[in-house]
Design a protein around this motif. Structure first.
Motif, PDB file in Angstrom:
ATOM      1  N   THR A  23       0.174  52.021  46.954  1.00 26.85           N
ATOM      2  CA  THR A  23       1.124  50.912  46.973  1.00 26.85           C
ATOM      3  C   THR A  23       2.327  51.241  47.841  1.00 26.85           C
ATOM      4  OG1 THR A  23       0.453  50.227  44.745  1.00 26.85           O
ATOM      5  CG2 THR A  23       2.589  49.445  45.548  1.00 26.85           C
ATOM      6  N   VAL A  50       3.199  49.095  51.192  1.00 20.60           N
ATOM      7  CA  VAL A  50       4.461  48.358  51.293  1.00 20.60           C
ATOM      8  C   VAL A  50       5.300  48.868  52.459  1.00 20.60           C
ATOM      9  CG1 VAL A  50       6.658  47.899  50.140  1.00 20.60           C
ATOM     10  CG2 VAL A  50       4.530  47.727  48.864  1.00 20.60           C
ATOM     11  N   ASN A  73       7.114  40.631  42.722  1.00 22.20           N
ATOM     12  CA  ASN A  73       5.783  41.039  43.153  1.00 22.20           C
ATOM     13  C   ASN A  73       5.933  41.785  44.474  1.00 22.20           C
ATOM     14  OD1 ASN A  73       6.247  38.993  45.050  1.00 22.20           O
ATOM     15  ND2 ASN A  73       5.056  37.488  43.891  1.00 22.20           N
ATOM     16  N   GLU A  74       4.810  42.148  45.061  1.00 21.89           N
ATOM     17  CA  GLU A  74       4.853  42.935  46.299  1.00 21.89           C
ATOM     18  C   GLU A  74       5.445  42.142  47.460  1.00 21.89           C
ATOM     19  OE1 GLU A  74       1.512  45.210  48.944  1.00 21.89           O
ATOM     20  OE2 GLU A  74       1.527  45.599  46.771  1.00 21.89           O
ATOM     21  N   PRO A 114      12.767  47.815  45.490  1.00 21.84           N
ATOM     22  CA  PRO A 114      11.498  47.659  44.751  1.00 21.84           C
ATOM     23  C   PRO A 114      11.701  47.496  43.250  1.00 21.84           C
ATOM     24  CG  PRO A 114      11.341  49.448  46.339  1.00 21.84           C
ATOM     25  CD  PRO A 114      12.779  49.067  46.268  1.00 21.84           C
ATOM     26  N   GLY A 167      10.584  43.943  42.646  1.00 21.05           N
ATOM     27  CA  GLY A 167       9.224  44.169  42.179  1.00 21.05           C
ATOM     28  C   GLY A 167       9.023  43.808  40.725  1.00 21.05           C
ATOM     29  N   LYS A 222       6.328  45.455  38.537  1.00 19.81           N
ATOM     30  CA  LYS A 222       4.914  45.296  38.880  1.00 19.81           C
ATOM     31  C   LYS A 222       4.545  46.041  40.155  1.00 19.81           C
ATOM     32  CE  LYS A 222       4.885  40.675  36.819  1.00 19.81           C
ATOM     33  NZ  LYS A 222       4.692  39.224  37.073  1.00 19.81           N
ATOM     34  N   THR A 223       5.520  46.293  41.014  1.00 23.09           N
ATOM     35  CA  THR A 223       5.286  47.028  42.255  1.00 23.09           C
ATOM     36  C   THR A 223       6.069  48.327  42.179  1.00 23.09           C
ATOM     37  OG1 THR A 223       5.042  44.951  43.469  1.00 23.09           O
ATOM     38  CG2 THR A 223       5.406  46.943  44.769  1.00 23.09           C
TER      39      THR A 223
END
Length: 286
Positions: free
Chosen positions: A65, A69, A147-148, A223, A227, A230-231
């Motif tokens: 991840t 990203v 989210n991402e 993040p 995020g 979740k990320t």
């Protein structure tokens, strides 16, 4: 018999750099050595913490991840930065100065403030979704944050100045006579850009990409906020292991791995471009 200490010309540089070297050793190298020591001694001496890089599914997912990203952020930031830098290079001095001010000003704003600003803009009841629904683009709110996608948007916004500055420096050093000569020999604008300008600006592209990617690897605030848990990227994972789980072995292992990755990336970039090009010269001038 007293021995008189005499400062010679050869010893003077060492005396001048001794205080900063001492400060770096005490406040930087010694803590790094402690982190490395903990990573190979907690909970037991050995390399079992580093073995988790190849055996732990959660750590591997987090690393994938993080790389995904950071790579996406780098690609988008460098692309946008290239367009802005290209426009600045061929604009008037007044427009160039104004654009530079607009690029630099966001760097003075806290990352925390910018992250919460993006939450206000991208949330389901935020301005972006309201405009999209009012214009008929979508009938229901889009998931743009927590989210991402939200993380990438926030990171690109933060990293864009770090892409523009090295790119503009590289493009500014390109000899304009090369462009003039190509146009004089009958090349179109596209041919001049593709065969002359782009190759000469590649050192700036590589330098900007490395800078953005390396800087993005250690992101924490953006993040963590955009995020929504979740990320999870490496910096947040390190905080989770050390602060909440008190797992100092895994946390310091990831910190050491991040440091090694950043150092290796910078080393490869410097080897490819040379230290002079990477740190301060676009290298495009003829």
């Amino acid at each position: 018999m007293r021995t008189r200490f005499r400062i010679t010309q050869a010893s003077l540089p060492w005396l001048l750099i001794a205080p900063p070297l001492l400060l770096v050793s005490v406040f930087y190298l010694y803590p790094l050595a402690q982190v490395l020591f903990i990573s190979v001694t907690e909970p037991a001496p050995g390399l079992q913490n580093f073995a988790l890089l190849g055996t732990s599914a959660s750590i591997q997912h987090m690393l994938v991840t993080t790389v995904r990203v950071c790579a996406t952020t780098t690609a988008v930031a460098v692309l946008l930065g290239y367009v802005v830098s290209y426009a600045m290079t061929f604009s008037s001095p007044r427009a160039r100065n104004l654009t530079m001010v607009l690029v630099v000003i966001p760097m003075w704003v806290s990352a925390l403030v910018r992250a919460f600003a993006w939450v206000a803009l991208l949330q389901r009841q935020g301005l972006v979704n309201s405009l999209l629904m009012a214009s008929g683009v979508t009938e229901r709110p889009l998931s743009l944050v927590w989210n991402e996608l939200g993380v990438v948007i926030g990171m690109v916004h933060y990293m864009l100045p770090y892409a523009v500055l090295p790119l503009f420096s590289s493009m500014r050093d390109i000899d304009g006579r090369c462009i003039t000569a190509a146009r004089g020999l009958g090349a179109s604008r596209w041919q001049t850009f593709w065969r002359i300008f782009l190759p000469l600006s590649l050192p700036g592209v590589i330098g900007a990409a490395v800078l953005v990617f390396v800087y993005s690897l250690g992101f924490f605030v953006v993040p963590a906020i955009l995020g929504g848990g979740k990320t999870v990227m490496v910096a947040e994972y390190v905080r989770l292991q050390i602060v909440e789980l008190l797992n100092w072995g895994q946390g310091t292992m990831l910190a050491v791995s991040l440091l090694v990755s950043v150092t290796a990336t910078l080393g490869v970039a410097i080897r490819l471009l040379g230290a002079k090009r990477f740190f301060g010269h676009g290298g495009g001038a003829a």
